[in-house]
Design a protein around this motif. Sequence first.
Motif, PDB file in Angstrom:
ATOM      1  N   ARG A  50       0.829  -1.215   0.000  1.00 40.94           N
ATOM      2  CA  ARG A  50       0.000   0.000   0.000  1.00 40.94           C
ATOM      3  C   ARG A  50       0.858   1.256   0.000  1.00 40.94           C
ATOM      4  O   ARG A  50       0.472   2.271  -0.570  1.00 40.94           O
ATOM      5  N   SER A  51       2.013   1.185   0.650  1.00 45.05           N
ATOM      6  CA  SER A  51       2.842   2.397   0.676  1.00 45.05           C
ATOM      7  C   SER A  51       3.809   2.435  -0.504  1.00 45.05           C
ATOM      8  O   SER A  51       4.621   3.368  -0.607  1.00 45.05           O
ATOM      9  N   GLY A  52       3.726   1.456  -1.394  1.00 50.92           N
ATOM     10  CA  GLY A  52       4.520   1.507  -2.632  1.00 50.92           C
ATOM     11  C   GLY A  52       5.973   1.097  -2.452  1.00 50.92           C
ATOM     12  O   GLY A  52       6.810   1.391  -3.303  1.00 50.92           O
ATOM     13  N   TRP A  53       6.291   0.409  -1.361  1.00 49.69           N
ATOM     14  CA  TRP A  53       7.687   0.003  -1.134  1.00 49.69           C
ATOM     15  C   TRP A  53       7.993  -1.350  -1.779  1.00 49.69           C
ATOM     16  O   TRP A  53       9.133  -1.650  -2.075  1.00 49.69           O
TER      17      TRP A  53
ATOM     18  N   LEU B 293     -13.760  14.192   0.327  1.00 49.26           N
ATOM     19  CA  LEU B 293     -14.118  15.582   0.020  1.00 49.26           C
ATOM     20  C   LEU B 293     -12.923  16.513   0.117  1.00 49.26           C
ATOM     21  O   LEU B 293     -12.765  17.427  -0.684  1.00 49.26           O
ATOM     22  N   PHE B 294     -12.100  16.270   1.124  1.00 44.26           N
ATOM     23  CA  PHE B 294     -11.007  17.203   1.378  1.00 44.26           C
ATOM     24  C   PHE B 294      -9.644  16.649   0.992  1.00 44.26           C
ATOM     25  O   PHE B 294      -8.623  17.260   1.279  1.00 44.26           O
ATOM     26  N   GLY B 295      -9.643  15.464   0.369  1.00 47.05           N
ATOM     27  CA  GLY B 295      -8.375  14.904  -0.119  1.00 47.05           C
ATOM     28  C   GLY B 295      -7.416  14.545   0.993  1.00 47.05           C
ATOM     29  O   GLY B 295      -6.211  14.681   0.866  1.00 47.05           O
ATOM     30  N   TRP B 296      -7.965  14.049   2.130  1.00 44.21           N
ATOM     31  CA  TRP B 296      -7.073  13.669   3.229  1.00 44.21           C
ATOM     32  C   TRP B 296      -6.237  12.481   2.808  1.00 44.21           C
ATOM     33  O   TRP B 296      -6.627  11.688   1.968  1.00 44.21           O
ATOM     34  N   ARG B 297      -5.105  12.330   3.464  1.00 44.66           N
ATOM     35  CA  ARG B 297      -4.218  11.210   3.167  1.00 44.66           C
ATOM     36  C   ARG B 297      -4.800   9.956   3.815  1.00 44.66           C
ATOM     37  O   ARG B 297      -5.107   9.948   5.008  1.00 44.66           O
ATOM     38  N   LEU B 298      -4.968   8.880   3.040  1.00 46.59           N
ATOM     39  CA  LEU B 298      -5.672   7.713   3.557  1.00 46.59           C
ATOM     40  C   LEU B 298      -4.745   6.597   4.010  1.00 46.59           C
ATOM     41  O   LEU B 298      -5.200   5.599   4.511  1.00 46.59           O
ATOM     42  N   THR B 299      -3.457   6.768   3.812  1.00 43.83           N
ATOM     43  CA  THR B 299      -2.554   5.643   4.091  1.00 43.83           C
ATOM     44  C   THR B 299      -2.610   5.220   5.559  1.00 43.83           C
ATOM     45  O   THR B 299      -2.744   6.045   6.456  1.00 43.83           O
ATOM     46  N   LEU B 300      -2.565   3.915   5.796  1.00 41.82           N
ATOM     47  CA  LEU B 300      -2.587   3.390   7.157  1.00 41.82           C
ATOM     48  C   LEU B 300      -1.232   2.808   7.527  1.00 41.82           C
ATOM     49  O   LEU B 300      -1.085   2.126   8.515  1.00 41.82           O
ATOM     50  N   GLU B 301      -0.243   3.060   6.683  1.00 41.44           N
ATOM     51  CA  GLU B 301       1.094   2.479   6.896  1.00 41.44           C
ATOM     52  C   GLU B 301       1.728   3.022   8.169  1.00 41.44           C
ATOM     53  O   GLU B 301       1.657   4.220   8.459  1.00 41.44           O
ATOM     54  N   ARG B 302       2.310   2.110   8.942  1.00 46.34           N
ATOM     55  CA  ARG B 302       3.084   2.549  10.110  1.00 46.34           C
ATOM     56  C   ARG B 302       4.545   2.573   9.716  1.00 46.34           C
ATOM     57  O   ARG B 302       5.063   1.582   9.252  1.00 46.34           O
TER      58      ARG B 302
END
Lengths: 107, 303
Positions: A50-53, B293-302
């Motif tokens: 998902r993070s493209g790595w 709507l506001f184009g928030w960043r959706l990534t859940l990566e830690r």
Amino acid sequence: MREPTFLVLAALLEGPKHGYALLSAVNDLSDGRVNLQVGTLYGALDRLSRSGWVMESGTEIVDGRHRRYFTLTDTGARALAEETARVTARANKAAALLAQHRKGFAL
Amino acid sequence: MNALEQQYRRALRLYPAEWRRSNEDVVVGTLLDAAEHEDRSIPRRGEIANLVLNAVNSRLTRVPSLSRAARDTAATTALAVGAAVALTSAMQLEAGTGAVRAFDPDIATLGPFTSPTVVVYGLWLGAFFAAIAGFRGTARASVAATIPAAVASRLIADAEGMFGRPTWTFLALLIALALLVVSGSPGRRWPAFVSTFLAATAVLLSVNAQTASAFQNPFWMDAPGFLGWFPALTLAAAAGVFARRQRALATAALVVTLPFTAAAVVNGGISQAASYALLVALGLVVVCAAPRLFGWRLTLERR
């Protein structure tokens, strides 16, 4: 970056690998210390994809078993290089402090 | 399909259907590869538990499309609010114990406490103090332990016919707050915990003072009529915070409000349920639609 993530990315430097090959490579890289569970490996691969790595680079069926190959992307390689530099710098500082400590101890 | 493969596929059923469609065969292939190389015909020790935990984690991280910042802020807020709920409920409940004993000396209690739910309160408060002291892992583990403890406390209190039985709605609210805590990483700044805790405690104590007496109705959220104010106020606060462009905080406030609103819908009766449902829907629309709507960043990566 957590250790399993670091080891998975490092294992992929050797080229595309499927699930079991990654488990073995991680085990080898950590000198047998890290024995990843399959669930943990695919959880990490999900996040890394998902993070493209990492990216999927093909599938095959061997003896009726599905195998999916994963490849390190340029972004993943850069992240790994940055983490390696960070860990190396930290280890170097610790080594220097240890040397000082030993010297002080000897006096 | 052999018995080992069947076992693995059963464990993988807990993953979301979408994940299984694209990954199940590959994961089973890897599990069987590993079993073959290790010459096993049964799962490796801890393997099934690991699959179950990863399945739960996979569901938790997929359901809300929240950024990591929003989830972490929600975890911080939920930890402080949960501790405030635990403290105020414990104070109110235990304050009624003396009166109950005077009325019926033979009533079943847990030593000096009204019921085993005191363990749940203790774990919440322990988690709060651990978080303030910087032991975030301990705090999360303590909150995670409140989930089975909450269910067990009710079952034990039921079996023993104890006076201080928590309602399922009350326990569901605490469990929902606990899930919010464990699905994120509570923050490092102790002033955030303390200020949220003090504010939530003040609100809950004032609410308690206005509602039924501890003797008749020890679980404040079962008293209808007032709880709608809580989500309404927090929604207004969230809107204010959002206007100041602190999106993660606004989203977190809305998410933490949802369990309270749901409790109000359950306990408020039909007429109030409609208005609360509207608030819930508004909250959900904002939480779910705002990222797009506001184009928030959706990534859940830690990272």
